[in-house]
Each structure stands twice: as C-alpha cells, then as structure tokens.
Design a protein around this motif. Structure first.
Motif, PDB file in Angstrom:
ATOM      1  N   HIS A   1     -21.399 -18.234  -1.818  1.00  0.00           N
ATOM      2  CA  HIS A   1     -20.837 -16.942  -1.427  1.00  0.00           C
ATOM      3  C   HIS A   1     -21.884 -16.172  -0.599  1.00  0.00           C
TER       4      HIS A   1
ATOM      5  N   ASP B   1     -14.956 -15.568  -6.465  1.00  0.00           N
ATOM      6  CA  ASP B   1     -16.185 -15.061  -5.843  1.00  0.00           C
ATOM      7  C   ASP B   1     -16.995 -14.418  -6.957  1.00  0.00           C
TER       8      ASP B   1
ATOM      9  N   ASP C   1     -19.844 -12.625  -7.177  1.00  0.00           N
ATOM     10  CA  ASP C   1     -20.249 -11.227  -6.971  1.00  0.00           C
ATOM     11  C   ASP C   1     -21.150 -10.642  -8.069  1.00  0.00           C
TER      12      ASP C   1
ATOM     13  N   HIS D   1     -25.212  -9.819  -0.357  1.00  0.00           N
ATOM     14  CA  HIS D   1     -23.757  -9.746  -0.268  1.00  0.00           C
ATOM     15  C   HIS D   1     -23.354  -9.034   1.022  1.00  0.00           C
TER      16      HIS D   1
ATOM     17  N   PRO E   1     -18.805 -12.778   1.917  1.00  0.00           N
ATOM     18  CA  PRO E   1     -18.592 -11.483   1.279  1.00  0.00           C
ATOM     19  C   PRO E   1     -17.536 -10.659   2.038  1.00  0.00           C
TER      20      PRO E   1
HETATM   21 ZN   LIG Z   1     -18.089 -10.951  -2.875  1.00  0.00          ZN
END
Ligand SMILES: [Zn+2]
Length: 509
Positions: free
Chosen positions: A262, A212, A214, A266, A299
C-alpha cells in the motif's frame, strides 16, 4: 463470415474498451474497399474517412457505429457542439439501464439529420442507409477514456444522504456498456450473434476482497483475518510498511491470503522521484519481512503517470486505484503515448468507512453492499470491494461474506484475477458464423465466451465447430435504471466538508 469488428480510427481509448470487453477487432485502413462479409460491424471514428467506401459497406447490408463527427463527414451534415457534465439515459429507451454517464468533454450532435433519436438523454441516434443500419454516438470516446482526472462523486443508494468519494471524473464503465449495447444491436440488425470473451473466469461470478491496512493495529487486522478464515475468503491485503515488526510478526504469517504494497508514507506524490523512493522503501521493508508482493494499491485510490512509471520500473504485475476508473473491468492505462505494463484493476470505491461518514446504519450498509453485489452479478462483472481494518464494522463484513457464500460466488485474490486477465488478453480466437454454425479458431478452452441473441445469453467453452441452434440460452436480465438519480449530481454542502476532510488527511500523513 467473420464475427469481427473493423475499426477506422483505432485510438488508444477504443483499444482499451474493445480489449476490456474481449471483442474480436482489427484496425481498418482508410482507403480500403470493404464488404459486409469481412466485418460483422464497422466502427468509424475518423472524420477524414473515405465516404464512398463507407457508403458501399452500408449499401451492401453492413452495420456501422459512427462517432457523430464521422457521421457528419460521410453524410454531409453539420454538427453542433454542446457542453454537458453528464448524460442521463431516458427512462423508456433501450439504454435505460445505463443511467448516468459523467463526461468531461463537449458532445457533438448531428444537425438537421434525418435520423431517429433513440435516446434523448444520451443523444444516441440510429438510421438506415439502403440495406445497412447504423448508430451515431455523440461522445468523444478516445478523449473520455484517456481522461485521468479525479473529482468527488456521489454514489447512488436508497436514501437521501448519499456516500461520496474522489474517483475518476468520467464514468468509463458506463461508456463501455453503452458501446457494447450498440454493438450488440448492430449485430442483431444483421441476424448475427454477438460474442465476446467472458470477463471473469467463472460464469457464477467473482468476488475479490481488498484490504488497505492504513496503520491499523495487529488486533484490528486479526479481527478481519478471522472473518476471512471463518468464511473461507482469500483477501488481498495492501500493507502499510513503516512498522517492520508488524510485518514480520503478524502479516508474514497470514495463511491463504495475498499480500501487496500500500505505502511507506501514506501518500501519492506529483513527481517520479518521491513516488519511487516511497515505493522502494515499502518493497525493502516487505522483503526484510519475507513478504513478496505482486500488486499495489495506492493511498486514497490516487493515480498519476509518475506513480505508474515507478510501478512499471519496480515490476508490479497490477495496481488497483479508483482514479483511472471504478466499477469497471481491468485495463492497461495509457499515458506518455504508450500503454502501461501494469494492469489496472478498478473496484467499487465506496468503503464501509465512507458509508459510516454518510451516517448509514449497519443495516443500511449491508443493504448497500447487497445491492452492489446484485448489480455486478446482473452485469456479469467482478464484485470487488474494499475495507480498512481500523474501521472495524465486523458485523457488516461478516454479513457481506455470508451473503457471497450463500450465493455460491467464487472468490479469488487480485493477483489470481490479474494473471487470468493477462492470459485472456493474449488469447486471440477467431470466430466465424456460416450456415448456422459458429467456428472458433486458435481457441483456448480455458477462456469461455458469452454469446447473445435478442435478450438471451449463453456462456460456453469454445469448440472448433458449434451448431448455433443447439446452444441453450437463458434470459439476459438487465438492470433497472437507478432511482434517486437527480440528487446524485446536485451540489450538497457536505461535499465541501468531505473535500476539506480528505485534503486534511492527505496533508497530515
Ligand atoms: Zn490507505
């Protein structure tokens, strides 16, 4: 005779488990007279069931798995409803390897029944009726499997301070294992082999590495990518999509990796419109950067029916979270009275970042993953773990990849596994067992089967006809019950701190 499970009271939760395990089954009508030759085992989870037909099947030598309510109905017993947050298998029972099962509903225990308690922690009973054998389980399978609530759970490790994560409230993978062990025993009671489709393409194992991103930097992503290249690992990257230049200039150029979505923001929202808007913005930016995606990972591993609805509308093939389930096999979630079209691929939810938060040293982190890998291999389940590039810990990732390769475990992307799984679900092979021969009909040679007898196992490609005594079996190793179990569900002040931290990080992004 057919090696097929008949089920009275086929609810969606049962369907999920039987399909995950790749068992042959069909729904049986309530008022049908049944002979033991029609079904190798019956599952009876309907307390309005017709008593005489069930007793007849048992009397003639059939095997039955009863829910306690159905058992009480058939044998005129009473049940006691008991509140439990979890069940813990006995140290010395045939189910000891299962360990701790988190549940969310009351269990039902037969009262004053003259049947044998097989495991006092799990409250599983077994009995005989004339020529037949049966087991009784206290858990409401359908309710537990369809539960989609989340809560913080600690995960086991060989040390005092344990890592935790917000995951599915119910340990569904463990419930499935319990049922599979019972179905296995019930086949053995009739001297029948227990057979199901393999759950990973290759008996050697399956390793999937999920990333992920992020909002990590290009350099952080590149450090992980270089490790993937070094060890020949095809990872599955779920991308944050706000920074289009990062998508265009870096991620779209990665070789031999799978790219999925993803998020844009988030966050997972508690309504359809915000989720759909967020997903559409992410897809748009991926498309603008020449990236096509098949998969999604939400998320925080969050999941809800609104998110699922948007994923279906936007034609995702699969998604991977840990609120629907974790340490479990893929399945199609059930909500709004129907099954989703988006395959859910559960993973092991503890990332290296969570281990670091619980003060694991690098050596302890590597040991943690080696233990997870060993467990998954023993259970013939896929090994799926995940990481965030901004958490770095390159030494740990390097060691995990080396370990996987030294064990010779095949590696796939999530989308490769998802398409194999969908093919597996569609393959409906009939299996029968007569005069020492196993016969497969409508077989697909690409999907292998696992065959069990006593404590032995064999993996084989289906053939039209096969002499059972010619099959080469090896020992089927089971896990040892985890140590340290008592502290797993004990409250710790850190739980409160971690909940505050995750609340704050959900708010900030
Ligand atoms: Zn994440």
């Amino acid at each position: 005779m057919d090696l097929k499970i008949g089920i009275i009271g086929l609810k969606p939760g049962w369907k999920i488990i039987l399909d995950q395990q790749g068992l042959n089954y069909e729904a049986v009508e309530l008022n049908k007279k049944l002979s033991p030759n029609q079904y190798s085992v019956l599952i009876v989870d309907d307390h309005k069931t017709t008593k005489n037909n069930i007793l007849h099947y048992l009397e003639m030598g059939g095997s039955i798995l009863f829910s306690s309510k159905a058992y009480a109905q058939v044998f005129d017993k009473k049940i006691r409803s008991v509140r439990k947050k979890y069940l813990l298998s006995d140290q010395e029972s045939m189910f000891s390897s299962i360990g701790l099962i988190d549940i969310s509903n009351r269990i039902a225990i037969p009262k004053k029944a003259n049947i044998k308690l097989i495991d006092s922690g799990l409250q599983v009973y077994s009995g005989k009726y004339k020529k037949g054998s049966f087991f009784v389980i206290p858990i409401d399978i359908n309710k537990e499997i369809l539960n989609m609530n989340a809560c913080r759970r600690k995960f086991n490790a060989d040390r005092m301070e344990l890592p935790s994560e917000i995951v599915a409230q119910v340990s569904k993978g463990k419930i499935r294992k319990l049922l599979v062990y019972i179905l296995q025993k019930l086949h053995y009671e009739r001297n029948l082999p227990f057979i199901h489709k393999i759950t990973i393409p290759d008996y050697q194992g399956l390793f999937i590495f999920r990333i992920d991103t992020d909002f990590c930097s290009k350099d952080e992503a590149d450090a992980i990518y270089r490790l993937c290249e070094k060890h020949n690992i095809k990872a599955t990257w779920f991308l944050d999509t706000q920074d289009k230049s990062k998508l265009e200039e870096y991620f779209s150029k990665l070789k031999g990796q799978e790219l999925g979505l993803h998020c844009f923001k988030h966050k997972v929202f508690d309504n359809y419109n915000d989720n759909d808007k967020n997903i559409k913005r992410g897809i748009y930016n991926l498309k603008e950067s020449n990236i096509s995606q098949k998969g999604f990972a939400a998320p925080f591993g969050d999941w809800n029916k609104y998110l699922d609805c948007s994923l279906q509308k936007n034609n995702f093939s699969y998604s991977s979270e840990f609120v629907p389930s974790y340490d479990d096999l893929p399945f199609f979630p059930y909500s709004n009275s129907k099954f989703s079209k988006v395959l859910q691929i559960p993973i092991h939810p503890i990332s290296p970042g969570r281990l670091r938060r619980s003060h694991f040293s690098d050596t302890e982190k590597i040991k943690y993953y080696k233990d997870i890998i060993k467990k998954r291999i023993t259970e013939k389940d896929p090994i799926i773990i995940y990481h965030h590039p901004h958490h770095k810990m390159l030494k740990v990732i390097d060691a995990i990849f080396s370990h996987i390769n030294s064990l010779g475990i095949p590696n796939l992307t999530m989308s490769e596994y998802a398409s194999w799984w969908k093919k597996r679900v569609k393959t409906k092979t009939d299996i029968s067992y007569n005069n020492g021969y196993i016969t497969f009909r409508n077989l697909d040679r690409k999907i292998n089967f696992l065959i069990y007898k006593d404590n032995m196992i064999s993996c084989l490609q289906p053939k039209a006809k096969l002499l059972f005594s010619n099959i080469e079996f090896t020992k089927n190793n089971l896990l040892k019950r985890e140590k340290n179990i008592a502290s797993m569900r004990k409250y710790h002040w850190r739980d409160l701190l971690y909940n505050y931290e995750s609340w704050r990080s959900r708010k900030n992004r």
